[in-house]
Design an enzyme around this catalytic site. Sequence first.
Site, PDB file in Angstrom:
ATOM      1  N   GLU A  89     -81.168 -45.164-108.083  1.00 41.94           N
ATOM      2  CA  GLU A  89     -81.109 -45.856-106.794  1.00 41.94           C
ATOM      3  C   GLU A  89     -80.840 -47.343-107.049  1.00 41.94           C
ATOM      4  O   GLU A  89     -81.150 -48.193-106.236  1.00 41.94           O
ATOM      5  CB  GLU A  89     -82.345 -45.618-105.939  1.00 41.94           C
ATOM      6  CG  GLU A  89     -83.677 -45.801-106.598  1.00 41.94           C
ATOM      7  CD  GLU A  89     -84.824 -45.405-105.683  1.00 41.94           C
ATOM      8  OE1 GLU A  89     -84.951 -45.969-104.594  1.00 41.94           O
ATOM      9  OE2 GLU A  89     -85.601 -44.514-106.084  1.00 41.94           O
ATOM     10  N   CYS A 121     -86.070 -41.576-105.694  1.00 45.21           N
ATOM     11  CA  CYS A 121     -86.615 -41.262-107.033  1.00 45.21           C
ATOM     12  C   CYS A 121     -86.353 -39.816-107.447  1.00 45.21           C
ATOM     13  O   CYS A 121     -86.591 -39.433-108.595  1.00 45.21           O
ATOM     14  CB  CYS A 121     -88.118 -41.540-107.062  1.00 45.21           C
ATOM     15  SG  CYS A 121     -88.526 -43.186-106.506  1.00 45.21           S
ATOM     16  N   HIS A 246     -94.007 -37.462-110.366  1.00 47.19           N
ATOM     17  CA  HIS A 246     -93.357 -38.763-110.184  1.00 47.19           C
ATOM     18  C   HIS A 246     -94.483 -39.787-110.034  1.00 47.19           C
ATOM     19  O   HIS A 246     -95.454 -39.544-109.301  1.00 47.19           O
ATOM     20  CB  HIS A 246     -92.479 -38.741-108.926  1.00 47.19           C
ATOM     21  CG  HIS A 246     -92.091 -40.121-108.476  1.00 47.19           C
ATOM     22  ND1 HIS A 246     -91.465 -41.014-109.306  1.00 47.19           N
ATOM     23  CD2 HIS A 246     -92.279 -40.785-107.293  1.00 47.19           C
ATOM     24  CE1 HIS A 246     -91.262 -42.149-108.654  1.00 47.19           C
ATOM     25  NE2 HIS A 246     -91.754 -42.031-107.434  1.00 47.19           N
TER      26      HIS A 246
HETATM   27  N1  CAA Z   1    -111.090 -53.677-106.598  1.00 46.09           N
HETATM   28  C1  CAA Z   1    -110.784 -52.355-106.688  1.00 46.09           C
HETATM   29  N2  CAA Z   1    -109.985 -51.700-105.802  1.00 46.09           N
HETATM   30  C2  CAA Z   1    -109.446 -52.430-104.783  1.00 46.09           C
HETATM   31  C3  CAA Z   1    -109.711 -53.812-104.636  1.00 46.09           C
HETATM   32  C4  CAA Z   1    -110.564 -54.429-105.594  1.00 46.09           C
HETATM   33  N3  CAA Z   1    -110.863 -55.720-105.534  1.00 46.09           N
HETATM   34  N4  CAA Z   1    -109.046 -54.243-103.551  1.00 46.09           N
HETATM   35  C5  CAA Z   1    -108.397 -53.161-103.033  1.00 46.09           C
HETATM   36  N5  CAA Z   1    -108.639 -52.086-103.779  1.00 46.09           N
HETATM   37  C6  CAA Z   1    -108.117 -50.725-103.593  1.00 46.09           C
HETATM   38  C7  CAA Z   1    -108.077 -50.276-102.152  1.00 46.09           C
HETATM   39  O1  CAA Z   1    -109.344 -49.823-101.697  1.00 46.09           O
HETATM   40  C8  CAA Z   1    -107.049 -49.181-102.242  1.00 46.09           C
HETATM   41  O2  CAA Z   1    -107.633 -48.010-102.794  1.00 46.09           O
HETATM   42  P1  CAA Z   1    -107.659 -46.639-101.917  1.00 46.09           P
HETATM   43  O3  CAA Z   1    -106.231 -46.378-101.548  1.00 46.09           O
HETATM   44  O4  CAA Z   1    -108.221 -45.667-102.891  1.00 46.09           O
HETATM   45  O5  CAA Z   1    -108.505 -46.944-100.754  1.00 46.09           O
HETATM   46  C9  CAA Z   1    -106.070 -49.686-103.307  1.00 46.09           C
HETATM   47  O6  CAA Z   1    -106.761 -50.730-103.988  1.00 46.09           O
HETATM   48  C10 CAA Z   1    -104.785 -50.262-102.731  1.00 46.09           C
HETATM   49  O7  CAA Z   1    -105.148 -51.167-101.733  1.00 46.09           O
HETATM   50  P2  CAA Z   1    -104.325 -51.211-100.368  1.00 46.09           P
HETATM   51  O8  CAA Z   1    -104.182 -49.837 -99.805  1.00 46.09           O
HETATM   52  O9  CAA Z   1    -104.901 -52.280 -99.502  1.00 46.09           O
HETATM   53  O10 CAA Z   1    -102.915 -51.682-100.967  1.00 46.09           O
HETATM   54  P3  CAA Z   1    -101.670 -52.228-100.221  1.00 46.09           P
HETATM   55  O11 CAA Z   1    -101.626 -51.751 -98.812  1.00 46.09           O
HETATM   56  O12 CAA Z   1    -101.579 -53.692-100.466  1.00 46.09           O
HETATM   57  O13 CAA Z   1    -100.496 -51.538-101.054  1.00 46.09           O
HETATM   58  C11 CAA Z   1     -99.083 -49.561-101.132  1.00 46.09           C
HETATM   59  C12 CAA Z   1    -100.481 -50.137-101.377  1.00 46.09           C
HETATM   60  C13 CAA Z   1     -98.801 -49.524 -99.623  1.00 46.09           C
HETATM   61  C14 CAA Z   1     -99.018 -48.177-101.700  1.00 46.09           C
HETATM   62  C15 CAA Z   1     -98.050 -50.489-101.816  1.00 46.09           C
HETATM   63  O14 CAA Z   1     -98.301 -50.546-103.194  1.00 46.09           O
HETATM   64  C16 CAA Z   1     -96.620 -50.034-101.595  1.00 46.09           C
HETATM   65  O15 CAA Z   1     -96.023 -50.273-100.565  1.00 46.09           O
HETATM   66  N6  CAA Z   1     -96.020 -49.396-102.627  1.00 46.09           N
HETATM   67  C17 CAA Z   1     -94.632 -48.943-102.560  1.00 46.09           C
HETATM   68  C18 CAA Z   1     -94.517 -47.607-101.865  1.00 46.09           C
HETATM   69  C19 CAA Z   1     -94.978 -46.486-102.735  1.00 46.09           C
HETATM   70  O16 CAA Z   1     -95.064 -46.601-103.950  1.00 46.09           O
HETATM   71  N7  CAA Z   1     -95.275 -45.336-102.118  1.00 46.09           N
HETATM   72  C20 CAA Z   1     -95.648 -44.143-102.867  1.00 46.09           C
HETATM   73  C21 CAA Z   1     -95.079 -42.907-102.241  1.00 46.09           C
HETATM   74  S1  CAA Z   1     -93.308 -43.099-101.987  1.00 46.09           S
HETATM   75  C22 CAA Z   1     -92.650 -42.821-103.545  1.00 46.09           C
HETATM   76  O17 CAA Z   1     -93.253 -42.226-104.378  1.00 46.09           O
HETATM   77  C23 CAA Z   1     -91.279 -43.349-103.828  1.00 46.09           C
HETATM   78  C24 CAA Z   1     -91.377 -44.499-104.733  1.00 46.09           C
HETATM   79  O18 CAA Z   1     -91.369 -44.363-105.956  1.00 46.09           O
HETATM   80  C25 CAA Z   1     -91.497 -45.855-104.148  1.00 46.09           C
END
Ligand code: CAA
Length: 372
Positions: A89, A121, A246
């Site tokens: 991609e 992916c 993945h």
């Molecule tokens: N200590 C320990 N843990 C902490 C923490 C701290 N101080 N602060 C936050 N956390 C934890 C949260 O509790 C959360 O854990 P849970 O999900 O178990 O509750 C984790 O850290 C992540 O925190 P957030 O959910 O608040 O994170 P975010 O919203 O900032 O980002 C995400 C998470 C949305 C997945 C972001 O990383 C993202 O957009 N990623 C890209 C999309 C992606 O990878 N999607 C996966 C499926 S799609 C796919 O697979 C295709 C691909 O390759 C992209």
Amino acid sequence: MTADANTFDSIGLASIGLSLPPLALPVEELAKLRGQDPKKYTLGLGCQEMSLCPADFGAVEMAVEAARRALGRWDGELDRIGMIVVGTESAIDMSRPLSAWVADELGLRGAVRSYEVKHACYGGTVALRQALEWKLSGAAGDKAALVIATDVALYALSDPGEPTQGAGAVAMIVDQPHIAAIDPISHPWSEPAFDFWRPVGESFPRVDGKFSLDCYKTAAENCFKAFVGDDNAERKLSELAAICFHVPFPKMVKKAFLHVGESFGWDFELANEIFSQKIDPNMGWNRQCGNAYTASLWMSVAEALAGLEGGQQIVAFSYGSGFGAELLTLTAGPEAAAGTWAADIESDLDSRTHIDAAGYEELRNVRLAASA
Ligand code: CAA
């Protein structure tokens, strides 16, 4: 080999090569820049380091290096490659396939089918399936396919996906199954969705983060249910030597597998035990590389296959946003035990340069200027 010899047992991975770019950033350095608790990235997302490319380096260079490494340890000659297909991609042109840049570098021309596959992916897996089915159909005759999954995963600055970034390439020669046979029966699942996409002309993906997690879990549940069928899920999955996913970020894989377990009616302890034994150990390379999109699953599969005894089985769950998914079964061949391709990752990890928060900012500025 004749077309008649193209039975399931005779087709699979004959050689593997991997390549990582020369730079890396520990996620704690990114946390400093973004004012985040580093534990959010390390414990919350399960990330450790991200591979990064210098401005003049990218998906083509990694693909070429991975391909050279795979070809170098294959027992065939370049003129036996009848197909080069690149899943990515990180396309650099809307018409010319990335495979053309790679084939040019490799000196691969003539009676060769050359093309690029896109499905986020999942693209590398589609490329691999097409190569396998080309061989199984008999159309390939005595020729082999060179399949490459290569990607540079970068998000916009301060995007929630930024700590999950990475880059890498995996090249696989599809021919006799010295390393692993691939079962022609697989379990696909797709549903049209906008969970992660990159409109034409935009440098970075748009992501509906939380929705993407749900899409991934839905796909995993359906693929694993199809794989298990009427069998006992615990027995069927426990019999496997490894279960590969993945890896957008390691915690995603754990969340998805707990969801799969729940759908089978398992308690947390059982799902967690299978995750710890069969899944977590295959994400060591991913943790040091970050998300390499099409290459992430195949990096995990390569890690899992290294050291297996012939006959041991693994499954590979591929997911691509949009979304499409597929679960494949692989059976280790006689050369899996030696795991020679692990040397690629070891040498790239040893030789790469770690940059800090300031170095990362500078690198992103240079890359942005180069793409403007
Ligand atoms: N200590 C320990 N843990 C902490 C923490 C701290 N101080 N602060 C936050 N956390 C934890 C949260 O509790 C959360 O854990 P849970 O999900 O178990 O509750 C984790 O850290 C992540 O925190 P957030 O959910 O608040 O994170 P975010 O919203 O900032 O980002 C995400 C998470 C949305 C997945 C972001 O990383 C993202 O957009 N990623 C890209 C999309 C992606 O990878 N999607 C996966 C499926 S799609 C796919 O697979 C295709 C691909 O390759 C992209």
